[in-house]
Scaffold this motif. Structure first.
Motif, PDB file in Angstrom:
ATOM      1  N   CYS A   1       1.319 -14.940  -8.908  1.00  0.00           N
ATOM      2  CA  CYS A   1       0.584 -14.669  -7.817  1.00  0.00           C
ATOM      3  C   CYS A   1      -0.149 -15.887  -7.387  1.00  0.00           C
ATOM      4  O   CYS A   1      -0.162 -16.948  -8.183  1.00  0.00           O
ATOM      5  CB  CYS A   1      -0.449 -13.614  -8.188  1.00  0.00           C
ATOM      6  SG  CYS A   1      -1.580 -14.050  -9.182  1.00  0.00           S
TER       7      CYS A   1
ATOM      8  N   ARG B   1       4.764  -7.404  -3.098  1.00  0.00           N
ATOM      9  CA  ARG B   1       3.308  -7.263  -3.289  1.00  0.00           C
ATOM     10  C   ARG B   1       3.068  -6.138  -4.358  1.00  0.00           C
ATOM     11  O   ARG B   1       3.977  -5.117  -4.244  1.00  0.00           O
ATOM     12  CB  ARG B   1       2.668  -6.578  -1.844  1.00  0.00           C
ATOM     13  CG  ARG B   1       1.151  -6.308  -2.015  1.00  0.00           C
ATOM     14  CD  ARG B   1       0.499  -5.721  -0.601  1.00  0.00           C
ATOM     15  NE  ARG B   1      -0.012  -6.969   0.312  1.00  0.00           N
ATOM     16  CZ  ARG B   1      -1.253  -7.129   0.118  1.00  0.00           C
ATOM     17  NH1 ARG B   1      -1.971  -6.861  -0.930  1.00  0.00           N
ATOM     18  NH2 ARG B   1      -1.578  -8.369   0.758  1.00  0.00           N
TER      19      ARG B   1
ATOM     20  N   HIS C   1      -2.437  -7.968  -5.467  1.00  0.00           N
ATOM     21  CA  HIS C   1      -1.707  -9.185  -5.557  1.00  0.00           C
ATOM     22  C   HIS C   1      -0.183  -9.406  -4.871  1.00  0.00           C
ATOM     23  O   HIS C   1       0.388  -8.414  -4.575  1.00  0.00           O
ATOM     24  CB  HIS C   1      -1.320  -9.310  -7.072  1.00  0.00           C
ATOM     25  CG  HIS C   1      -2.736  -9.351  -7.897  1.00  0.00           C
ATOM     26  ND1 HIS C   1      -3.298 -10.474  -8.263  1.00  0.00           N
ATOM     27  CD2 HIS C   1      -3.124  -8.373  -8.455  1.00  0.00           C
ATOM     28  CE1 HIS C   1      -4.570 -10.048  -8.798  1.00  0.00           C
ATOM     29  NE2 HIS C   1      -4.416  -8.816  -9.237  1.00  0.00           N
TER      30      HIS C   1
ATOM     31  N   TYR D   1       3.012 -11.503  -5.523  1.00  0.00           N
ATOM     32  CA  TYR D   1       3.711 -12.460  -6.539  1.00  0.00           C
ATOM     33  C   TYR D   1       4.926 -12.968  -5.776  1.00  0.00           C
ATOM     34  O   TYR D   1       5.789 -12.527  -4.983  1.00  0.00           O
ATOM     35  CB  TYR D   1       4.454 -11.082  -7.704  1.00  0.00           C
ATOM     36  CG  TYR D   1       3.284 -10.832  -8.420  1.00  0.00           C
ATOM     37  CD1 TYR D   1       2.772 -11.390  -9.478  1.00  0.00           C
ATOM     38  CD2 TYR D   1       2.789  -9.554  -8.161  1.00  0.00           C
ATOM     39  CE1 TYR D   1       1.935 -10.916 -10.159  1.00  0.00           C
ATOM     40  CE2 TYR D   1       1.750  -9.184  -8.920  1.00  0.00           C
ATOM     41  CZ  TYR D   1       1.227  -9.850  -9.891  1.00  0.00           C
ATOM     42  OH  TYR D   1       0.379  -9.419 -10.804  1.00  0.00           O
TER      43      TYR D   1
END
Lengths: 121, 121
Positions: free
Chosen positions: B62, B94, B98, B100
């Motif tokens: 992230c 998502r 977060h 990623y």
DNA sequence: TGCACGAATGAACAATTATTCATATAAGCA
DNA sequence: TGCTTATATGAATAATTGTTCATTCGTGCA
């Protein structure tokens, strides 16, 4: 109490501090990173891409010919060739008034061709 | 009378007009040249070199973790990631708050590793 | 020596770029 | 709903870059 993660996102997938630290520690040293960036930088301009291509195709060429082929001024070509020269990507050979440029090794063409494949797919 | 060469340097080694014309004609079209330049441009900056390296090593990360690893601001990392995203070099996923990031394919690492070899020799 | 040609280079300028700062969006949680 | 965290983004700024122009350097030739 255990040290709190810098950024605990509360998921198993999230890596822990040790892992973060490891990733940070394993980054190649700054000099290597800069070398890599500078190498890619050499081919990051359309003019230099053409320069490398033309030298790969044409073998050894003098500045004036290169300028003619690329329809560019002698000065502009010379400035760009200097960059390739400084990074040892091309080598030169003077013969009378002419300076002949050629690729110094096959490495750059490997990179070039691999990229060409990538963009052409 | 034959047409005079644009740049007659009076040597056998010198290529003729036809050859010049051929070299010019065979340069990949401007769009391809620009694609190549833009691809190399992505790795022409130390920050992005590290970004790609870290994503290759760490898999999916992230933004905050990346920023921590690289000791950079979240904003700076986000701006750079956008460039990689725009060129489809990384993909995002998502999960809750977060996002990623991970490399979208192996191509870029082939380029990267080949360059690493080159600078390390 | 003086001139011509090919190439290199410094200064200047416009264009691009990486980062910072401030702010906006998006999602989870109280 | 309001608060917090994660991420994205626009504006501003400093630094870098590519080209042009003018000039210089290096070589060959008359």
């Amino acid at each position: 109490m255990m040290s709190k993660s810098l950024h605990d996102c509360g998921e198993k997938r999230c890596i822990d501090d040790a892992c973060l630290h490891n990733l940070k520690a394993n980054i190649p040293d700054e000099d290597t990173v800069i070398d890599i960036a500078e190498t890619f930088q050499l081919l990051s301009d359309p003019t230099r891409v053409k320069l490398v291509y033309v030298l790969a195709e044409g073998g050894e060429l003098c500045v004036h010919h290169i300028a003619t082929i690329l329809s560019m001024s002698q000065s502009a070509v010379s400035h760009q060739l200097r960059q390739l020269r400084n990074m040892r990507l091309v080598k030169t050979r003077r013969e009378a008034q002419h300076v002949y440029y050629s690729l110094s090794d096959a490495h750059i063409m490997q990179l070039f061709n691999q990229c060409l494949e990538h963009v052409c797919e």
